[in-house]
Design an enzyme around this catalytic site. Sequence first.
Site, PDB file in Angstrom:
ATOM      1  N   ASP A 282     -14.257 -97.268 -14.428  1.00 44.67           N
ATOM      2  CA  ASP A 282     -14.407 -97.481 -15.868  1.00 44.67           C
ATOM      3  C   ASP A 282     -14.269 -98.965 -16.151  1.00 44.67           C
ATOM      4  O   ASP A 282     -13.373 -99.616 -15.616  1.00 44.67           O
ATOM      5  CB  ASP A 282     -13.346 -96.708 -16.663  1.00 44.67           C
ATOM      6  CG  ASP A 282     -13.658 -96.767 -18.150  1.00 44.67           C
ATOM      7  OD1 ASP A 282     -14.571 -96.041 -18.579  1.00 44.67           O
ATOM      8  OD2 ASP A 282     -13.032 -97.575 -18.862  1.00 44.67           O
TER       9      ASP A 282
HETATM   10  N1  LIG Z   1     -26.050-103.787 -15.022  1.00 43.80           N
HETATM   11  C1  LIG Z   1     -24.845-104.066 -15.572  1.00 43.80           C
HETATM   12  N2  LIG Z   1     -24.159-103.070 -16.180  1.00 43.80           N
HETATM   13  C2  LIG Z   1     -22.939-103.402 -16.689  1.00 43.80           C
HETATM   14  C3  LIG Z   1     -22.406-104.699 -16.670  1.00 43.80           C
HETATM   15  N3  LIG Z   1     -21.184-104.666 -17.289  1.00 43.80           N
HETATM   16  C4  LIG Z   1     -20.967-103.384 -17.669  1.00 43.80           C
HETATM   17  N4  LIG Z   1     -22.021-102.628 -17.288  1.00 43.80           N
HETATM   18  C5  LIG Z   1     -22.199-101.196 -17.471  1.00 43.80           C
HETATM   19  C6  LIG Z   1     -21.633-100.429 -16.298  1.00 43.80           C
HETATM   20  C7  LIG Z   1     -21.343 -99.090 -16.904  1.00 43.80           C
HETATM   21  O1  LIG Z   1     -22.527 -98.301 -16.825  1.00 43.80           O
HETATM   22  C8  LIG Z   1     -21.029 -99.429 -18.351  1.00 43.80           C
HETATM   23  C9  LIG Z   1     -19.534 -99.374 -18.598  1.00 43.80           C
HETATM   24  O2  LIG Z   1     -19.227 -98.147 -19.218  1.00 43.80           O
HETATM   25  P1  LIG Z   1     -18.357 -97.034 -18.437  1.00 43.80           P
HETATM   26  O3  LIG Z   1     -17.439 -97.677 -17.464  1.00 43.80           O
HETATM   27  O4  LIG Z   1     -17.797 -96.117 -19.462  1.00 43.80           O
HETATM   28  O5  LIG Z   1     -19.434 -96.242 -17.556  1.00 43.80           O
HETATM   29  P2  LIG Z   1     -20.617 -95.343 -18.084  1.00 43.80           P
HETATM   30  O6  LIG Z   1     -20.287 -94.724 -19.392  1.00 43.80           O
HETATM   31  O7  LIG Z   1     -21.889 -96.152 -18.021  1.00 43.80           O
HETATM   32  O8  LIG Z   1     -20.736 -94.234 -16.947  1.00 43.80           O
HETATM   33  P3  LIG Z   1     -19.554 -93.265 -16.452  1.00 43.80           P
HETATM   34  O9  LIG Z   1     -18.560 -93.158 -17.552  1.00 43.80           O
HETATM   35  O10 LIG Z   1     -18.994 -93.901 -15.218  1.00 43.80           O
HETATM   36  O11 LIG Z   1     -20.282 -91.968 -16.142  1.00 43.80           O
HETATM   37  O12 LIG Z   1     -21.461-100.766 -18.588  1.00 43.80           O
HETATM   38  C10 LIG Z   1     -23.183-105.721 -16.029  1.00 43.80           C
HETATM   39  O13 LIG Z   1     -22.805-106.894 -15.942  1.00 43.80           O
HETATM   40  N5  LIG Z   1     -24.377-105.352 -15.494  1.00 43.80           N
END
Ligand SMILES: Nc1nc2c(ncn2[C@H]2C[C@H](O)[C@@H](COP(=O)(O)OP(=O)(O)OP(=O)(O)O)O2)c(=O)[nH]1
Length: 206
Positions: free
Chosen positions: A72
């Site tokens: 996260d």
């Molecule tokens: N490509 C890219 N993505 C980033 C960067 N910084 C943050 N992110 C993305 C990665 C994660 O998909 C999102 C952070 O949100 P979370 O940690 O809640 O994950 P997310 O909701 O996407 O998926 P998950 O909860 O793990 O199923 O932001 C970056 O520098 N580059």
Amino acid sequence: MRFVLASQSPARLAVLKAAGVTPVVRVSGVDEDAVAAGLGEPTPASLVTALAVAKAEAVAVDERDAVVIGCDSMLLTADGQVQGKPATTEIARERWGRMAGTTGTLLTGHALLVVRDGEVVERVAEHEGTLVRFAEPTAAELDAYLATGEPLHVAGAFTLDGLGGWFVEGIDGDPSSVIGISLPLTRRLLRRVGLSVADLWQAPER
Ligand SMILES: Nc1nc2c(ncn2[C@H]2C[C@H](O)[C@@H](COP(=O)(O)OP(=O)(O)OP(=O)(O)O)O2)c(=O)[nH]1
């Protein structure tokens, strides 16, 4: 060995695949707000770590023999705010108004669970923090960046490896952690449970 990424994040999957590991992807569906509400007054680092644990645990229950990793990410801004993904363009604009020209810390919690015969036999979790020095986009640049929609889908309303890269002057720490999963930290967590990244490189996707 079955290696499961408990995340819908395309960024996390891309980091692992570029590093030679193709995990099985299982989206946790964890209600992050509900988990956070149950933590009382967590520090930013304990918040992202607890969320990573919740995601990995939610996926591990459906595994028999696997290594499961959950993550996260949130941005801790210079003025002490903890920020996930902005819900609207206006929120992303407001955040950039405060972020521009400052240095924040991108925190990523990591949880790695080893499941054997349907039981979690190992559970290790840590966070990684990377300093991110933000540029000062012009009003026109910020309008254009917000219009791409990219900032809405990422923690901290920026990317290092995407369009946001134009507005990152530099970082101090692990770049993969900013993108979404720290390779060196994941290697250390694997070592703590007696595994090596080489085991993952050898494991075909099943
Ligand atoms: N490509 C890219 N993505 C980033 C960067 N910084 C943050 N992110 C993305 C990665 C994660 O998909 C999102 C952070 O949100 P979370 O940690 O809640 O994950 P997310 O909701 O996407 O998926 P998950 O909860 O793990 O199923 O932001 C970056 O520098 N580059």
